[in-house]
Design a protein around this motif. Sequence first.
Motif, PDB file in Angstrom:
ATOM      1  N   ASN A 175     -10.875 -12.435 -65.564  1.00 38.65           N
ATOM      2  CA  ASN A 175     -10.567 -12.195 -66.979  1.00 38.65           C
ATOM      3  C   ASN A 175      -9.336 -11.302 -67.078  1.00 38.65           C
ATOM      4  OD1 ASN A 175     -11.379  -9.300 -67.091  1.00 38.65           O
ATOM      5  ND2 ASN A 175     -13.417 -10.142 -66.673  1.00 38.65           N
ATOM      6  N   ASN A 176      -8.842 -11.136 -68.307  1.00 37.83           N
ATOM      7  CA  ASN A 176      -7.612 -10.376 -68.531  1.00 37.83           C
ATOM      8  C   ASN A 176      -7.839  -8.900 -68.838  1.00 37.83           C
ATOM      9  OD1 ASN A 176      -5.867 -12.572 -68.187  1.00 37.83           O
ATOM     10  ND2 ASN A 176      -6.108 -13.217 -70.300  1.00 37.83           N
ATOM     11  N   THR A 177      -9.072  -8.417 -68.764  1.00 38.50           N
ATOM     12  CA  THR A 177      -9.402  -7.066 -69.202  1.00 38.50           C
ATOM     13  C   THR A 177      -8.543  -6.001 -68.521  1.00 38.50           C
ATOM     14  OG1 THR A 177     -11.655  -7.782 -69.633  1.00 38.50           O
ATOM     15  CG2 THR A 177     -11.274  -5.409 -69.490  1.00 38.50           C
ATOM     16  N   LYS A 178      -8.495  -5.996 -67.220  1.00 38.44           N
ATOM     17  CA  LYS A 178      -7.771  -4.938 -66.490  1.00 38.44           C
ATOM     18  C   LYS A 178      -6.260  -5.060 -66.648  1.00 38.44           C
ATOM     19  CE  LYS A 178     -11.656  -3.407 -64.763  1.00 38.44           C
ATOM     20  NZ  LYS A 178     -12.363  -2.316 -65.345  1.00 38.44           N
ATOM     21  N   VAL A 179      -5.740  -6.278 -66.603  1.00 40.78           N
ATOM     22  CA  VAL A 179      -4.291  -6.437 -66.755  1.00 40.78           C
ATOM     23  C   VAL A 179      -3.875  -6.059 -68.176  1.00 40.78           C
ATOM     24  CG1 VAL A 179      -4.139  -8.902 -67.400  1.00 40.78           C
ATOM     25  CG2 VAL A 179      -2.317  -7.856 -66.037  1.00 40.78           C
ATOM     26  N   ASN A 180      -4.754  -6.271 -69.156  1.00 41.19           N
ATOM     27  CA  ASN A 180      -4.446  -5.846 -70.525  1.00 41.19           C
ATOM     28  C   ASN A 180      -4.374  -4.324 -70.622  1.00 41.19           C
ATOM     29  OD1 ASN A 180      -4.208  -8.433 -71.555  1.00 41.19           O
ATOM     30  ND2 ASN A 180      -6.307  -8.519 -72.287  1.00 41.19           N
ATOM     31  N   LEU A 181      -5.264  -3.632 -69.914  1.00 37.33           N
ATOM     32  CA  LEU A 181      -5.209  -2.164 -69.877  1.00 37.33           C
ATOM     33  C   LEU A 181      -3.893  -1.692 -69.267  1.00 37.33           C
ATOM     34  CD1 LEU A 181      -8.819  -1.211 -68.693  1.00 37.33           C
ATOM     35  CD2 LEU A 181      -7.825  -0.816 -70.947  1.00 37.33           C
ATOM     36  N   VAL A 182      -3.504  -2.316 -68.173  1.00 37.26           N
ATOM     37  CA  VAL A 182      -2.252  -1.965 -67.503  1.00 37.26           C
ATOM     38  C   VAL A 182      -1.065  -2.269 -68.418  1.00 37.26           C
ATOM     39  CG1 VAL A 182      -0.721  -2.533 -65.561  1.00 37.26           C
ATOM     40  CG2 VAL A 182      -3.167  -2.199 -65.167  1.00 37.26           C
ATOM     41  N   SER A 183      -1.093  -3.417 -69.083  1.00 37.79           N
ATOM     42  CA  SER A 183      -0.005  -3.799 -69.992  1.00 37.79           C
ATOM     43  C   SER A 183       0.164  -2.767 -71.105  1.00 37.79           C
ATOM     44  CB  SER A 183      -0.283  -5.175 -70.615  1.00 37.79           C
ATOM     45  OG  SER A 183      -0.276  -6.170 -69.632  1.00 37.79           O
ATOM     46  N   LYS A 184      -0.953  -2.362 -71.704  1.00 39.97           N
ATOM     47  CA  LYS A 184      -0.898  -1.362 -72.776  1.00 39.97           C
ATOM     48  C   LYS A 184      -0.353  -0.031 -72.258  1.00 39.97           C
ATOM     49  CE  LYS A 184      -4.639  -3.330 -75.490  1.00 39.97           C
ATOM     50  NZ  LYS A 184      -6.050  -3.273 -75.822  1.00 39.97           N
ATOM     51  N   ALA A 185      -0.811   0.375 -71.079  1.00 44.36           N
ATOM     52  CA  ALA A 185      -0.346   1.638 -70.494  1.00 44.36           C
ATOM     53  C   ALA A 185       1.154   1.588 -70.215  1.00 44.36           C
ATOM     54  CB  ALA A 185      -1.121   1.954 -69.215  1.00 44.36           C
TER      55      ALA A 185
END
Length: 195
Positions: A175-185
Amino acid sequence: MSKGEQTRQFIIEKAAPIFNIKGVEATAMSDIMQATKLSKGSLYVHFENKEVLALAAIDYNMDMLGKKVLAKLSTHKTMKGKLFAFIDVFADVINPPVEGGCPMINFGMEADDTNPVIKKKVHSRIEYAQQLLAELLQEGIQKGEFKASLNYKEFATIMFAMLEGGIIISRVAGNNTKVNLVSKALKKMITAQLV
């Protein structure tokens, strides 16, 4: 393009996602035969062996990724917009820009201890990506978009490493959950460097 060159290109295009998904070692010529509907003899007319085909497929995968990144960047005028676009290209691991996911990760992890030729190719592309980010950041500083104190070379390396790390964690999770966190950061970090 001659008929032979067209056939060679067709084989590369069909083989590229297979190598990117399965890896070089796990891909058999029978997989390529099935995808292309060509005989083994026909494949060997165009490629001396699986290794030569794999190298061409790796180049194709990484070229496709590069074209998609540059196309996305070209739709933005500001350096902030271009950096955000770079992140966005990679942010959906469920629907990656290249079938099978990031070829730098896929081939890099497979080849780091086993294939110095592929490792060198991947390393060159990683260096290119980091240089591209560094140049965007440097141009942003020169245009007064980013703070002059920004260490653009370090920031480019950190940005690339965080994004690729987020990609691999999300790919494994499915899923995209972790990469979305990284993207936002990363977007917050970039925004914090604006003048």
